[in-house]
Design a protein around this motif. Structure first.
Motif, short mmCIF file in Angstrom:
data_model
loop_
_atom_site.label_atom_id
_atom_site.label_comp_id
_atom_site.label_asym_id
_atom_site.label_seq_id
_atom_site.Cartn_x
_atom_site.Cartn_y
_atom_site.Cartn_z
N PRO A 1 0.82 -1.22 0.00
CA PRO A 1 0.00 0.00 0.00
C PRO A 1 0.85 1.27 0.00
O PRO A 1 1.92 1.32 0.61
N ARG A 2 0.36 2.29 -0.68
CA ARG A 2 1.00 3.60 -0.66
C ARG A 2 0.18 4.53 0.23
O ARG A 2 -1.05 4.47 0.23
N PRO A 3 0.85 5.39 0.99
CA PRO A 3 0.12 6.27 1.91
C PRO A 3 -0.98 7.08 1.26
O PRO A 3 -2.08 7.22 1.82
N ALA A 4 -0.73 7.60 0.06
CA ALA A 4 -1.73 8.44 -0.60
C ALA A 4 -2.98 7.64 -0.95
O ALA A 4 -4.11 8.12 -0.80
N ARG A 5 -2.78 6.39 -1.40
CA ARG A 5 -3.94 5.57 -1.76
C ARG A 5 -4.69 5.13 -0.50
O ARG A 5 -5.92 5.08 -0.49
N ILE A 6 -3.96 4.82 0.55
CA ILE A 6 -4.61 4.50 1.83
C ILE A 6 -5.50 5.66 2.26
O ILE A 6 -6.67 5.47 2.63
N ALA A 7 -4.96 6.86 2.22
CA ALA A 7 -5.72 8.04 2.64
C ALA A 7 -6.96 8.22 1.77
O ALA A 7 -8.06 8.51 2.29
N ARG A 8 -6.81 8.04 0.46
CA ARG A 8 -7.95 8.24 -0.43
C ARG A 8 -9.04 7.21 -0.17
O ARG A 8 -10.24 7.56 -0.12
N LEU A 9 -8.67 5.96 0.02
CA LEU A 9 -9.66 4.91 0.26
C LEU A 9 -10.40 5.13 1.59
O LEU A 9 -11.60 4.90 1.68
N ILE A 10 -9.67 5.55 2.61
CA ILE A 10 -10.33 5.82 3.89
C ILE A 10 -11.29 7.00 3.75
O ILE A 10 -12.44 6.94 4.23
N GLU A 11 -10.84 8.04 3.09
CA GLU A 11 -11.69 9.22 2.96
C GLU A 11 -12.91 8.95 2.08
O GLU A 11 -14.01 9.47 2.34
N GLU A 12 -12.77 8.10 1.07
CA GLU A 12 -13.91 7.73 0.25
C GLU A 12 -14.93 6.90 1.04
O GLU A 12 -16.14 7.00 0.82
N ALA A 13 -14.44 6.10 1.96
CA ALA A 13 -15.34 5.25 2.77
C ALA A 13 -16.13 6.06 3.79
O ALA A 13 -17.19 5.63 4.24
N ARG A 14 -15.61 7.23 4.19
CA ARG A 14 -16.26 8.11 5.17
C ARG A 14 -16.69 7.32 6.42
O ARG A 14 -17.84 7.33 6.81
N PRO A 15 -15.74 6.66 7.08
CA PRO A 15 -16.11 5.85 8.24
C PRO A 15 -16.40 6.70 9.47
O PRO A 15 -15.90 7.81 9.62
#
Length: 352
Positions: A64-78
């Motif tokens: 995993p890359r930090p930027a993609r991790i951040a984007r996936l978390i933010e898209e999920a809006r947990p």
């Protein structure tokens, strides 16, 4: 309430972590916590490039890359973040939360020090130190049994809470099945790998038939070394449940499992357990008359033949996935592991 679970273990892997998380999410679909619906979404290796784990090529680790991790978390809006594993994804999600001062919870699924030492000569103290650091910022470290929770606390882990597991008793139940094998049938189910200590079972002088269900890096060598045993490979669903119900004793030779979901699956099928008196089987079975725990595994196997199958079924009925899900969610709420600005009051939506 949307709960995002970050895990390095996911399908097509077949192990206790994957089954636990899958069943947790399924059980939560029908739950309402203080009038609020609950939804689980997962951040898994399926979203990243992967590579085969050294010494265990069936398991693929994410890159995993930090930027993609951040984007996936933010898209999920947990509303809340839970980190289930200490691998690359778990580490990156922990980093994301720490950098943003976000609360999160973790769980302890595997005796990783014993797992690593079975493959590589690394001092256990170093591994425990790394695990303590990983879990140190967690609002709650969830452990499957009271004994494991005590051990983690004694090893310096903070905020340890109990999160029991469950079993699907509609799938795993007694039924009349004949495998057409010489009786008694002694069954072992799980990953076929060095840490499962399967040789301790396969070396036993037992009547009848030894059956192993599961796959893993040690399968080929064990099949060659033990031609009289029957290796059925991975089995799922009704086919797996049929095999449980057709056996006479469930043999659990592992000394490293933190819980062992297969123990509950066997008991729900009416199958008594033979195991070593170690954490895992001792924590699940305790003093209940549903298993024989003995340092002499052969003696345990013979003793288990005399155990009431109905007692096993009644014992397993106390474990449900709905109860497990309620404890999991309750622990998140109790420690305040809800993201700032997120109350959990919004109704869940589907996240791709």
């Amino acid at each position: 309430m949307r709960i995002l679970v970050a895990t390095d273990a996911w399908h097509p892997q077949v192990n206790g972590v994957v089954r636990t998380l899958t069943k947790l999410a399924d059980a939560a679909k029908g739950l309402s916590i203080e009038g609020i619906g609950v939804e689980f979404t997962f951040l898994t290796p399926q979203s990243f490039r992967t590579f085969a784990m050294p010494s265990y090529r069936d398991v693929r680790l994410a890159m995993p890359r930090p930027a993609r991790i951040a984007r996936l978390i933010e898209e999920a809006r947990p509303d809340s973040i839970h980190i289930a594993t200490e691998g690359p994804i778990g580490l990156m999600v922990r980093r994301y939360c720490r950098q943003r001062k976000l609360p999160f919870t973790t769980s302890f699924h595997t005796r990783f020090p014993e797992y690593v030492r079975a493959r590589v000569p690394v001092p256990g103290s170093l591994i425990w130190r790394a695990l303590r650091r990983f879990h140190s910022a967690s609002r709650a470290v969830m452990a499957a049994t009271p004994a494991l929770a005590r051990e983690l606390t004694e090893r310096g882990f903070d905020n340890v809470v109990l999160w029991p597991r469950g079993v699907d008793t509609t799938l795993f139940r007694p039924r009349v099945i004949d495998l057409c094998l010489p009786a008694p049938v002694f069954l072992s189910v799980g990953r076929v790998a060095v840490e499962k200590n399967l040789e301790a079972f396969l070396d036993l002088d037992l009547p009848g038939t030894k059956v192993v269900v599961g796959d893993g890096p040690a399968r080929a060598s064990l099949e060659e070394a033990y031609p009289d045993a029957i290796f059925l490979g991975e089995k799922h669903g009704e086919e797996l449940a049929d095999i449980y119900a057709a056996a006479d004793v469930f043999v659990f030779p592992s000394k490293t499992d933190t819980f062992g979901l297969v123990l509950l699956e066997a008991l729900a099928s009416g199958l008594p357990v033979a195991a070593f008196p170690v954490k895992g089987p001792r924590d699940v079975i305790g003093d209940a008359p549903v298993g024989a725990l003995d340092h002499d595994l052969r003696s345990a196997c013979f003793a288990a033949l005399d155990i009431s199958r109905q007692d096993c079924v009644a014992f397993a009925a106390n474990y449900t996935w709905e109860a497990s899900a309620r404890v999991f969610i309750g622990s998140i709420l109790a420690v305040g592991a809800v993201l700032p600005g997120r109350t959990g009051a919004e109704q869940p939506r589907q996240v791709a």
